[in-house]
Design a protein around this motif. Structure first.
Motif, PDB file in Angstrom:
ATOM      1  N   ALA A   1       0.837  -1.210   0.000  1.00 12.43           N
ATOM      2  CA  ALA A   1       0.000   0.000   0.000  1.00 12.43           C
ATOM      3  C   ALA A   1       0.871   1.259   0.000  1.00 12.43           C
ATOM      4  O   ALA A   1       0.580   2.228  -0.702  1.00 12.43           O
ATOM      5  CB  ALA A   1      -0.924   0.003   1.209  1.00 12.43           C
ATOM      6  N   ARG A   2       1.956   1.240   0.771  1.00 16.49           N
ATOM      7  CA  ARG A   2       2.843   2.406   0.832  1.00 16.49           C
ATOM      8  C   ARG A   2       3.559   2.619  -0.496  1.00 16.49           C
ATOM      9  O   ARG A   2       3.687   3.746  -0.963  1.00 16.49           O
ATOM     10  CB  ARG A   2       3.861   2.228   1.962  1.00 16.49           C
ATOM     11  N   GLU A   3       4.008   1.537  -1.124  1.00 18.77           N
ATOM     12  CA  GLU A   3       4.658   1.661  -2.427  1.00 18.77           C
ATOM     13  C   GLU A   3       3.699   2.304  -3.432  1.00 18.77           C
ATOM     14  O   GLU A   3       4.066   3.241  -4.149  1.00 18.77           O
ATOM     15  CB  GLU A   3       5.108   0.301  -2.936  1.00 18.77           C
ATOM     16  N   LYS A   4       2.471   1.825  -3.462  1.00 23.56           N
ATOM     17  CA  LYS A   4       1.477   2.393  -4.388  1.00 23.56           C
ATOM     18  C   LYS A   4       1.211   3.857  -4.081  1.00 23.56           C
ATOM     19  O   LYS A   4       1.067   4.682  -4.990  1.00 23.56           O
ATOM     20  CB  LYS A   4       0.181   1.585  -4.326  1.00 23.56           C
ATOM     21  N   GLN A   5       1.142   4.180  -2.783  1.00 23.43           N
ATOM     22  CA  GLN A   5       0.912   5.568  -2.384  1.00 23.43           C
ATOM     23  C   GLN A   5       2.040   6.470  -2.887  1.00 23.43           C
ATOM     24  O   GLN A   5       1.791   7.517  -3.488  1.00 23.43           O
ATOM     25  CB  GLN A   5       0.808   5.667  -0.867  1.00 23.43           C
ATOM     26  N   LEU A   6       3.291   6.064  -2.640  1.00 20.72           N
ATOM     27  CA  LEU A   6       4.426   6.889  -3.057  1.00 20.72           C
ATOM     28  C   LEU A   6       4.489   7.048  -4.568  1.00 20.72           C
ATOM     29  O   LEU A   6       4.829   8.124  -5.065  1.00 20.72           O
ATOM     30  CB  LEU A   6       5.740   6.288  -2.545  1.00 20.72           C
ATOM     31  N   LYS A   7       4.157   6.001  -5.296  1.00 25.86           N
ATOM     32  CA  LYS A   7       4.190   6.089  -6.758  1.00 25.86           C
ATOM     33  C   LYS A   7       3.158   7.078  -7.299  1.00 25.86           C
ATOM     34  O   LYS A   7       3.361   7.646  -8.374  1.00 25.86           O
ATOM     35  CB  LYS A   7       3.982   4.702  -7.377  1.00 25.86           C
ATOM     36  N   ARG A   8       2.085   7.299  -6.555  1.00 28.96           N
ATOM     37  CA  ARG A   8       1.058   8.257  -6.987  1.00 28.96           C
ATOM     38  C   ARG A   8       1.424   9.708  -6.646  1.00 28.96           C
ATOM     39  O   ARG A   8       0.797  10.640  -7.169  1.00 28.96           O
ATOM     40  CB  ARG A   8      -0.290   7.919  -6.349  1.00 28.96           C
ATOM     41  N   TRP A   9       2.366   9.892  -5.745  1.00 32.84           N
ATOM     42  CA  TRP A   9       2.747  11.246  -5.325  1.00 32.84           C
ATOM     43  C   TRP A   9       3.394  12.023  -6.463  1.00 32.84           C
ATOM     44  O   TRP A   9       4.010  11.440  -7.371  1.00 32.84           O
ATOM     45  CB  TRP A   9       3.743  11.179  -4.174  1.00 32.84           C
ATOM     46  N   SER A  10       3.310  13.338  -6.366  1.00 34.39           N
ATOM     47  CA  SER A  10       4.000  14.197  -7.319  1.00 34.39           C
ATOM     48  C   SER A  10       5.506  14.102  -7.089  1.00 34.39           C
ATOM     49  O   SER A  10       5.964  13.726  -5.998  1.00 34.39           O
ATOM     50  CB  SER A  10       3.559  15.652  -7.135  1.00 34.39           C
ATOM     51  N   ARG A  11       6.268  14.447  -8.090  1.00 32.97           N
ATOM     52  CA  ARG A  11       7.733  14.444  -7.953  1.00 32.97           C
ATOM     53  C   ARG A  11       8.167  15.365  -6.820  1.00 32.97           C
ATOM     54  O   ARG A  11       9.053  15.015  -6.029  1.00 32.97           O
ATOM     55  CB  ARG A  11       8.385  14.857  -9.272  1.00 32.97           C
ATOM     56  N   THR A  12       7.544  16.515  -6.707  1.00 35.21           N
ATOM     57  CA  THR A  12       7.884  17.473  -5.652  1.00 35.21           C
ATOM     58  C   THR A  12       7.701  16.854  -4.274  1.00 35.21           C
ATOM     59  O   THR A  12       8.559  17.008  -3.394  1.00 35.21           O
ATOM     60  CB  THR A  12       7.011  18.741  -5.786  1.00 35.21           C
ATOM     61  N   LYS A  13       6.632  16.140  -4.078  1.00 30.45           N
ATOM     62  CA  LYS A  13       6.362  15.510  -2.786  1.00 30.45           C
ATOM     63  C   LYS A  13       7.361  14.379  -2.506  1.00 30.45           C
ATOM     64  O   LYS A  13       7.820  14.207  -1.375  1.00 30.45           O
ATOM     65  CB  LYS A  13       4.923  14.978  -2.770  1.00 30.45           C
ATOM     66  N   LYS A  14       7.727  13.621  -3.540  1.00 30.79           N
ATOM     67  CA  LYS A  14       8.732  12.568  -3.381  1.00 30.79           C
ATOM     68  C   LYS A  14      10.084  13.160  -2.988  1.00 30.79           C
ATOM     69  O   LYS A  14      10.767  12.639  -2.096  1.00 30.79           O
ATOM     70  CB  LYS A  14       8.877  11.760  -4.672  1.00 30.79           C
TER      71      LYS A  14
END
Length: 111
Positions: A64-77
């Protein structure tokens, strides 16, 4: 009963191209990225530096966390990485290297 460990991680290239992944064996997976044996995006873009890592006890949480991070914007990552690793050090740089043992200070000898 053995404790299970699952990891969500971010690999980066020198130019900060990011790869987000999930694994149950972080040391093996990082070696694969570094050696270029993990085919796909990370190999193509030379994502060989481990810049972020999270550990989970339950596989469902890690996925779930991997999927969440992949959906984040580049700025948020980028903000996430820099909050934990502001200088973008390779967190795995010393993995597998010998750990220096404590040595007693040398005692002066009489001349």
């Amino acid at each position: 009963m053995s404790e299970h460990r699952y990891y969500v991680y971010i690999m980066a290239s020198r130019s900060h191209t990011l790869y987000i992944g999930f694994t149950s064996d972080i040391e093996v997976r990082v070696r694969q990225h570094k050696a270029g044996t993990h085919e796909g995006f990370s190999k193509t873009y030379h994502c060989t530096r481990l810049v972020y890592l999270e550990r989970f006890a339950f596989v469902e949480n890690a996925i779930a966390r991997e999927k969440q991070l992949k959906r984040w914007s580049r700025t948020k990552k980028l903000a996430l990485i820099e909050s934990q690793n502001p200088t973008w050090l390779d967190l795995s740089e010393d993995w597998g290297k010998p750990i220096p043992l404590f040595r007693e200070p040398a005692t002066p000898t009489a001349d």
